[in-house]
Design an enzyme around this catalytic site. Structure first.
Site, PDB file in Angstrom:
ATOM      1  N   LYS A  34      57.707  71.250   5.877  1.00 40.46           N
ATOM      2  CA  LYS A  34      57.214  71.010   7.251  1.00 40.46           C
ATOM      3  C   LYS A  34      57.483  72.243   8.104  1.00 40.46           C
ATOM      4  CE  LYS A  34      59.847  68.673  10.303  1.00 40.46           C
ATOM      5  NZ  LYS A  34      60.063  69.401  11.582  1.00 40.46           N
ATOM      6  N   ASN A  35      58.697  72.792   8.021  1.00 40.94           N
ATOM      7  CA  ASN A  35      59.085  73.875   8.925  1.00 40.94           C
ATOM      8  C   ASN A  35      58.565  75.235   8.492  1.00 40.94           C
ATOM      9  OD1 ASN A  35      60.228  71.946  10.488  1.00 40.94           O
ATOM     10  ND2 ASN A  35      62.336  72.343   9.833  1.00 40.94           N
ATOM     11  N   CYS A  87      62.013  66.006  18.585  1.00 45.30           N
ATOM     12  CA  CYS A  87      63.147  65.090  18.401  1.00 45.30           C
ATOM     13  C   CYS A  87      64.214  65.373  19.446  1.00 45.30           C
ATOM     14  CB  CYS A  87      63.743  65.268  17.007  1.00 45.30           C
ATOM     15  SG  CYS A  87      62.848  64.311  15.775  1.00 45.30           S
ATOM     16  N   ARG A 116      67.825  71.908  23.553  1.00 41.58           N
ATOM     17  CA  ARG A 116      66.731  72.671  22.940  1.00 41.58           C
ATOM     18  C   ARG A 116      66.072  73.614  23.952  1.00 41.58           C
ATOM     19  NH1 ARG A 116      63.762  69.283  18.350  1.00 41.58           N
ATOM     20  NH2 ARG A 116      63.941  71.297  17.298  1.00 41.58           N
ATOM     21  N   ASP A 128      69.674  70.234   9.493  1.00 41.44           N
ATOM     22  CA  ASP A 128      68.682  69.196   9.154  1.00 41.44           C
ATOM     23  C   ASP A 128      69.133  68.310   8.004  1.00 41.44           C
ATOM     24  OD1 ASP A 128      65.785  71.307   9.848  1.00 41.44           O
ATOM     25  OD2 ASP A 128      67.216  70.273  11.143  1.00 41.44           O
ATOM     26  N   ARG A 166      57.171  61.809  10.945  1.00 41.38           N
ATOM     27  CA  ARG A 166      56.904  63.155  11.467  1.00 41.38           C
ATOM     28  C   ARG A 166      57.151  64.202  10.372  1.00 41.38           C
ATOM     29  NH1 ARG A 166      58.960  63.975  17.451  1.00 41.38           N
ATOM     30  NH2 ARG A 166      58.118  65.992  16.919  1.00 41.38           N
TER      31      ARG A 166
HETATM   32  C1  EPZ Z   1      63.921  74.766  13.952  1.00 40.50           C
HETATM   33  O1  EPZ Z   1      64.012  74.258  15.266  1.00 40.50           O
HETATM   34  C2  EPZ Z   1      63.509  73.581  13.098  1.00 40.50           C
HETATM   35  N1  EPZ Z   1      62.206  73.090  13.546  1.00 40.50           N
HETATM   36  C3  EPZ Z   1      64.543  72.462  13.232  1.00 40.50           C
HETATM   37  O2  EPZ Z   1      64.158  71.411  12.351  1.00 40.50           O
HETATM   38  C4  EPZ Z   1      65.907  73.010  12.789  1.00 40.50           C
HETATM   39  O3  EPZ Z   1      66.879  72.022  13.000  1.00 40.50           O
HETATM   40  C5  EPZ Z   1      66.254  74.259  13.593  1.00 40.50           C
HETATM   41  O4  EPZ Z   1      65.197  75.230  13.481  1.00 40.50           O
HETATM   42  C6  EPZ Z   1      67.549  74.907  13.118  1.00 40.50           C
HETATM   43  O5  EPZ Z   1      67.441  75.247  11.766  1.00 40.50           O
HETATM   44  C7  EPZ Z   1      61.083  73.735  13.146  1.00 40.50           C
HETATM   45  O6  EPZ Z   1      61.139  74.737  12.449  1.00 40.50           O
HETATM   46  C8  EPZ Z   1      59.776  73.170  13.625  1.00 40.50           C
HETATM   47  P1  EPZ Z   1      66.470  76.956  16.825  1.00 40.50           P
HETATM   48  P2  EPZ Z   1      64.181  75.280  16.511  1.00 40.50           P
HETATM   49  O7  EPZ Z   1      65.672  77.641  17.863  1.00 40.50           O
HETATM   50  O8  EPZ Z   1      63.391  76.511  16.264  1.00 40.50           O
HETATM   51  C9  EPZ Z   1      69.493  77.455  20.415  1.00 40.50           C
HETATM   52  C10 EPZ Z   1      63.721  69.192  11.689  1.00 40.50           C
HETATM   53  O9  EPZ Z   1      64.406  68.163  11.641  1.00 40.50           O
HETATM   54  N2  EPZ Z   1      68.345  78.059  21.130  1.00 40.50           N
HETATM   55  O10 EPZ Z   1      66.840  77.707  15.586  1.00 40.50           O
HETATM   56  O11 EPZ Z   1      63.963  74.516  17.752  1.00 40.50           O
HETATM   57  C11 EPZ Z   1      69.324  75.955  20.301  1.00 40.50           C
HETATM   58  O12 EPZ Z   1      69.876  75.319  21.421  1.00 40.50           O
HETATM   59  C12 EPZ Z   1      63.840  70.113  12.893  1.00 40.50           C
HETATM   60  O13 EPZ Z   1      62.909  69.566  10.811  1.00 40.50           O
HETATM   61  C13 EPZ Z   1      68.575  78.646  22.375  1.00 40.50           C
HETATM   62  O14 EPZ Z   1      69.701  78.659  22.880  1.00 40.50           O
HETATM   63  O15 EPZ Z   1      65.732  75.617  16.383  1.00 40.50           O
HETATM   64  C14 EPZ Z   1      70.097  75.609  19.067  1.00 40.50           C
HETATM   65  O16 EPZ Z   1      71.455  75.480  19.418  1.00 40.50           O
HETATM   66  C15 EPZ Z   1      64.850  69.619  13.920  1.00 40.50           C
HETATM   67  N3  EPZ Z   1      67.520  79.197  23.037  1.00 40.50           N
HETATM   68  C16 EPZ Z   1      69.966  76.837  18.195  1.00 40.50           C
HETATM   69  O17 EPZ Z   1      69.470  77.884  19.032  1.00 40.50           O
HETATM   70  C17 EPZ Z   1      66.259  79.209  22.507  1.00 40.50           C
HETATM   71  O18 EPZ Z   1      65.337  79.769  23.155  1.00 40.50           O
HETATM   72  C18 EPZ Z   1      69.036  76.656  17.023  1.00 40.50           C
HETATM   73  O19 EPZ Z   1      67.763  76.356  17.528  1.00 40.50           O
HETATM   74  C19 EPZ Z   1      66.053  78.615  21.248  1.00 40.50           C
HETATM   75  C20 EPZ Z   1      67.115  78.048  20.567  1.00 40.50           C
END
Ligand code: EPZ
Length: 418
Positions: A22-23, A116, A121, A305, A397
């Site tokens: 998915k990701n 989710c 986020r 995840d 999803r």
């Molecule tokens: C991706 O989400 C995945 N989703 C998530 O999978 C996964 O949990 C996550 O990466 C971490 O591996 C998709 O790829 C569609 P991040 P993303 O930006 O990109 C902070 C699932 O269940 N952050 O790596 O939203 C944030 O708060 C989903 O398949 C900022 O501070 O995750 C978090 O603590 C859930 N500022 C950390 O980074 C930003 O601008 C990781 O978030 C962006 C993120």
């Protein structure tokens, strides 16, 4: 509304086949906006998030069509730069449409993304990265509006290795002027899949998998066909299912190299694991030791995840386990539901303190997010007695046919409409 009805307590045996990730698929769909030519994503899972992204592409003027298990996207007539709020609120992955839409049309407008509810986020790193590339970004009234001439290459340093921000910047920079360097980039395998796809489209991207990614902008990207990588989180979900229920399971189409942190934990609790070619064989064993400590961290650390699924497994291991969720603030929604099934868990802030019990018992539980829903399903399949799991829209999803795959491995699970 639909729910699972599960008669738990039976071991899992046989083989399960892993879907495409998915990701990985979601950023590939965003990349399709960057070309006027046809893009074909083979073995594309028909899951909620993919259908949502296909709808967003449709709103932009792309034509999308299913041809067997391939999703075909034709962006020739795309001309709209605005993503409807309802769709954006539904999907977290809508946010990494900002980069490619602004790069293609010079403008992009999107409501703050949803997805989710697992934490705050924020998207500050996405917006900061786009600004570094010369995109002007305004935030007002719950909307983000971008405008730019041709995106220009720059050096972007991420405060944290955000997966989405890394992907957004790669997508914006692919057809920009000059070279972009992304430092402290996310190292998840899905990033390498995006790099491979962009290069197949005629892009010049390198370094994915490491913490510095170089994107040399090209004038134009052409269409391409691509088969995404297997879903490591779905594969991990089934491995944990076998560890919880006992029995012997073969997870087919999995890449053990990108699951090493989970395999290490499963071996620690005395599961027998053999990985060969694209298969991972697991014997769940009876008496499982406790994992003791599970801390989520960016790849190659333990994946957030798989945290909910690992928390469910720890509930039925001997001894105590501490699970620390370092990435998201509210990713323990599954805990109160596991407690209804007899689990012994105390949550303090980002830590869950688990004391193992011999077995969970059946209960009526409700999914609160995608991976928590999967964890509750595994718990119900392993528990003694009957359970129901409601709010399957979360599970749908990200998992294609979860109940069919579990049933084929011996679980008594069915989906009913209520
Ligand atoms: C991706 O989400 C995945 N989703 C998530 O999978 C996964 O949990 C996550 O990466 C971490 O591996 C998709 O790829 C569609 P991040 P993303 O930006 O990109 C902070 C699932 O269940 N952050 O790596 O939203 C944030 O708060 C989903 O398949 C900022 O501070 O995750 C978090 O603590 C859930 N500022 C950390 O980074 C930003 O601008 C990781 O978030 C962006 C993120």
């Amino acid at each position: 509304m639909e729910k699972y009805v599960i008669e738990g307590g039976r071991p899992l045996c046989g083989a399960v086949h892993v879907q495409s990730a998915k990701n990985a698929v979601l950023p590939l769909l965003a990349a399709a906006v960057l070309t006027e030519e046809k893009v074909v994503i083979r073995r594309c899972p028909r899951i909620g998030d993919v259908l949502g992204m296909a709808q967003i592409l449709g709103e932009l003027g792309c034509r999308t069509a299913w041809e067997g298990d391939s999703l075909v996207i034709d962006g020739a007539d795309a001309a709209n730069h605005e993503i409807p709020a309802a769709l954006a609120r539904e999907l977290r992955s809508s946010v990494f449409m900002l980069g490619p839409v602004a790069a293609r049309f010079g403008r992009a407008r999107i409501a703050y993304p949803g997805g989710c509810d697992i934490g705050l986020r924020p998207i500050d790193l996405h917006l900061e990265g786009l600004r570094r590339l010369g995109v002007s970004v305004a935030e007002e009234g719950g909307y983000i509006t971008c405008s730019c001439g041709r995106v220009r290459g720059a050096e972007v340093v991420l405060d944290c290795p955000s997966v989405g921000a890394t992907e957004n910047i790669m997508l914006a920079a692919a057809t920009g002027e000059g070279t972009t360097l992304i430092r402290n980039a996310a190292r998840e395998p899905e990033i390498a899949d995006l790099q491979n796809f962009l290069n197949r489209m005629g892009g010049k991207v390198k370094g994915a998998g490491g913490s510095v990614i170089a994107v040399e902008g090209v004038k134009k990207l052409h269409g391409a066909e691509y088969t995404p990588m297997p879903d490591r989180i779905e594969a991990g979900t089934f491995l944990i299912a076998a560890a919880m229920c006992g029995g012997e399971l073969e997870v087919v189409g999995a890449d053990a190299d990108n699951l090493s942190s989970l395999l290490h934990k499963l071996r620690q609790i005395s599961c027998k694991i053999h990985a060969f070619d694209d298969k991972i064989y697991i014997a769940g064993g009876k008496r499982r030791l406790s994992p003791k400590l599970v801390e989520t961290s960016p790849y190659p650390g333990f994946p957030t995840d798989l945290q909910a699924q690992m928390t469910a497994l720890a509930c039925v291991c001997g001894g105590s386990t501490v699970v620390v969720e370092n990435l998201f603030e509210t990713r323990f929604k599954h805990v109160p539901e596991l407690i209804r099934m007899g689990a012994d868990i105390t949550v303090r802030g980002r830590s869950a303190f688990i004391r193992g019990v011999p077995r969970l018992h059946g209960a009526d539980v409700c999914a609160g997010d995608l991976r928590g829903g999967a964890a509750l399903t595994l718990a119900a399949v392993s528990a003694e007695g009957e359970s129901t799991v409601t709010d399957l829209r979360f599970i749908d999803r990200g998992y294609c046919g979860l109940e069919e795959k579990l049933a084929a491995a011996g679980a008594r699970i069915r989906r009913i409409r209520v």
